[in-house]
Design a protein around this motif. Structure first.
Motif, short mmCIF file in Angstrom:
data_model
loop_
_atom_site.label_atom_id
_atom_site.label_comp_id
_atom_site.label_asym_id
_atom_site.label_seq_id
_atom_site.Cartn_x
_atom_site.Cartn_y
_atom_site.Cartn_z
N ARG A 23 -20.04 82.02 31.35
CA ARG A 23 -20.87 81.12 31.93
C ARG A 23 -20.17 80.28 32.66
O ARG A 23 -18.89 79.88 32.58
CB ARG A 23 -21.67 80.12 31.02
CG ARG A 23 -22.35 81.13 29.91
CD ARG A 23 -23.25 80.22 28.99
NE ARG A 23 -24.27 79.87 29.77
CZ ARG A 23 -25.31 78.93 29.03
NH1 ARG A 23 -25.25 78.61 27.85
NH2 ARG A 23 -26.22 78.15 29.69
N LEU A 25 -20.81 76.26 34.87
CA LEU A 25 -21.72 75.31 35.02
C LEU A 25 -21.00 74.32 36.24
O LEU A 25 -19.63 74.44 36.12
CB LEU A 25 -21.84 74.39 33.78
CG LEU A 25 -22.07 75.42 32.51
CD1 LEU A 25 -22.37 74.08 31.49
CD2 LEU A 25 -23.47 75.95 32.69
N LEU A 27 -21.04 70.79 37.28
CA LEU A 27 -21.68 69.31 36.78
C LEU A 27 -21.25 67.98 38.09
O LEU A 27 -20.11 68.25 38.63
CB LEU A 27 -21.01 68.91 35.59
CG LEU A 27 -21.15 67.52 34.91
CD1 LEU A 27 -22.55 67.31 34.72
CD2 LEU A 27 -20.07 67.04 34.02
N VAL A 50 -23.50 67.14 29.07
CA VAL A 50 -23.69 68.75 28.95
C VAL A 50 -23.87 69.17 27.47
O VAL A 50 -22.96 68.81 26.67
CB VAL A 50 -22.54 69.33 29.39
CG1 VAL A 50 -22.48 70.94 29.67
CG2 VAL A 50 -21.95 69.02 30.85
N VAL A 52 -24.30 72.37 26.32
CA VAL A 52 -23.85 73.72 26.43
C VAL A 52 -22.93 73.98 25.42
O VAL A 52 -21.46 73.57 25.89
CB VAL A 52 -23.82 74.38 27.70
CG1 VAL A 52 -23.29 75.89 27.50
CG2 VAL A 52 -24.84 74.15 28.60
N VAL A 55 -18.30 75.59 26.34
CA VAL A 55 -17.78 75.48 27.58
C VAL A 55 -16.62 74.23 27.80
O VAL A 55 -16.71 73.36 27.22
CB VAL A 55 -18.85 75.40 28.84
CG1 VAL A 55 -19.93 76.58 28.94
CG2 VAL A 55 -19.64 74.17 28.53
N THR A 72 -16.66 76.26 32.16
CA THR A 72 -16.72 77.66 31.62
C THR A 72 -16.37 78.15 30.41
O THR A 72 -15.60 77.24 29.58
CB THR A 72 -16.11 78.62 32.79
OG1 THR A 72 -16.26 79.90 32.51
CG2 THR A 72 -14.49 78.50 32.56
N TRP A 184 -17.75 76.69 45.61
CA TRP A 184 -18.78 76.07 45.12
C TRP A 184 -18.87 74.40 45.26
O TRP A 184 -17.96 73.91 45.46
CB TRP A 184 -18.52 75.70 43.41
CG TRP A 184 -18.33 77.09 42.72
CD1 TRP A 184 -19.38 78.33 42.68
CD2 TRP A 184 -17.11 77.99 42.29
NE1 TRP A 184 -18.82 79.05 42.00
CE2 TRP A 184 -17.67 79.21 41.88
CE3 TRP A 184 -16.02 77.54 42.29
CZ2 TRP A 184 -16.65 80.02 41.17
CZ3 TRP A 184 -14.83 78.40 41.73
CH2 TRP A 184 -15.23 79.68 41.14
N GLN A 193 -26.32 65.42 36.78
CA GLN A 193 -26.86 66.51 36.36
C GLN A 193 -25.84 67.79 36.67
O GLN A 193 -24.71 67.64 37.10
CB GLN A 193 -27.68 66.92 37.66
CG GLN A 193 -29.19 65.97 37.59
CD GLN A 193 -30.16 66.04 38.79
OE1 GLN A 193 -29.77 66.53 39.84
NE2 GLN A 193 -31.31 65.47 38.69
N TRP A 194 -26.46 69.01 36.11
CA TRP A 194 -25.70 69.98 36.41
C TRP A 194 -26.58 71.34 36.55
O TRP A 194 -27.66 71.38 36.19
CB TRP A 194 -24.47 70.57 35.04
CG TRP A 194 -25.60 70.90 33.65
CD1 TRP A 194 -25.77 69.67 32.70
CD2 TRP A 194 -25.79 71.81 32.91
NE1 TRP A 194 -26.57 70.17 31.88
CE2 TRP A 194 -26.53 71.63 31.97
CE3 TRP A 194 -25.86 73.22 33.58
CZ2 TRP A 194 -27.07 72.58 31.12
CZ3 TRP A 194 -26.45 74.01 32.57
CH2 TRP A 194 -27.14 73.82 31.44
N ARG A 195 -25.92 72.69 36.91
CA ARG A 195 -26.40 73.77 37.16
C ARG A 195 -25.63 75.02 36.78
O ARG A 195 -24.45 74.70 36.94
CB ARG A 195 -27.35 73.82 38.65
CG ARG A 195 -26.07 73.81 39.74
CD ARG A 195 -27.01 73.97 40.82
NE ARG A 195 -26.05 73.89 42.10
CZ ARG A 195 -25.28 74.98 42.89
NH1 ARG A 195 -26.00 76.12 42.33
NH2 ARG A 195 -24.82 74.75 43.65
N GLU A 196 -26.22 76.05 36.57
CA GLU A 196 -25.47 77.27 36.12
C GLU A 196 -25.32 78.11 37.35
O GLU A 196 -26.38 78.34 38.10
CB GLU A 196 -26.02 77.93 34.88
CG GLU A 196 -25.14 78.91 34.50
CD GLU A 196 -25.41 79.49 32.96
OE1 GLU A 196 -24.75 80.58 32.44
OE2 GLU A 196 -26.46 78.75 32.40
#
Length: 201
Positions: A23, A25, A27, A50, A52, A55, A72, A184, A193-196
């Protein structure tokens, strides 16, 4: 004669297997947040943003800096991102005190002599402030002192390098936002905010 005792064989380090599901992410780390998941002093950390499990940050971003941080669960990917030998370009938007001269900008482009040696050449250009205010509301204002915004691209990872570079040419950094690491970028991520994204480099 008594037999010499044999030394135990050294344990061989076994490379950790990659995770079954790597994974990655992206952020947008806010100002005044530590790049770690725990803090005994009760300060804001990544855990506040976060949720998750498993990571970890690939690289660092100082508490008083903002912007893109990669996380990650893949140790190999983490090492490739964070290791300076891969020289991933890192792009920063930097608010500096003063009005930069062409000579100061050229010094940043050519490389700056720091206490731990000269930096590599950097890409540097001026930015228009309105481009920043729309996406990144200002943390602080300077009413009596003129300020300017620069875009600075470096390919090293020294401690507080951008701040040290601008200070060395007479342009102290007031605010620092990292907007890109290699392929990235922050895109439309707002602070916190974060996204994968696909875990590949």
């Amino acid at each position: 004669m008594p037999a010499t005792p044999r030394r135990p064989a050294a344990k061989r380090r076994v490379a950790k297997a990659p995770p079954a599901t790597p994974r990655l992410l992206l952020l947008n780390k806010p100002f005044d947040v530590l790049t770690q998941f725990n803090d005994e002093g009760g300060r804001a950390t990544l855990k506040d943003y976060v949720d998750v499990p498993g990571v970890y940050p690939a690289g660092r971003l100082d508490r008083d800096s903002e912007g893109l941080l990669l996380l990650t669960n893949d140790g190999r990917l983490q090492a490739r991102i964070a290791d300076p030998k891969h020289k991933l370009p890192k792009t920063y938007w930097v608010q500096v005190e003063g009005e930069p001269s062409d000579e100061q900008l050229q010094r940043l482009r050519a490389g700056v002599e720091l206490s731990d040696g000269p930096t590599l050449p950097a890409e540097c250009r001026r930015l228009e402030p309105p481009l920043l205010w729309a996406r990144h509301p200002p943390v602080r204002f300077r009413k009596q002192v003129p300020t300017a915004w620069l875009e600075l691209v470096i390919r090293e990872g020294r401690n507080r390098q951008v701040r040290r570079m601008t200070a060395a040419v007479g342009l102290p950094t007031l605010r620092l936002v990292r907007v890109r690491i290699g392929p990235w970028g922050l895109a439309e991520l707002q602070p916190g905010q974060w996204r994968e994204v696909p875990a590949a480099l």
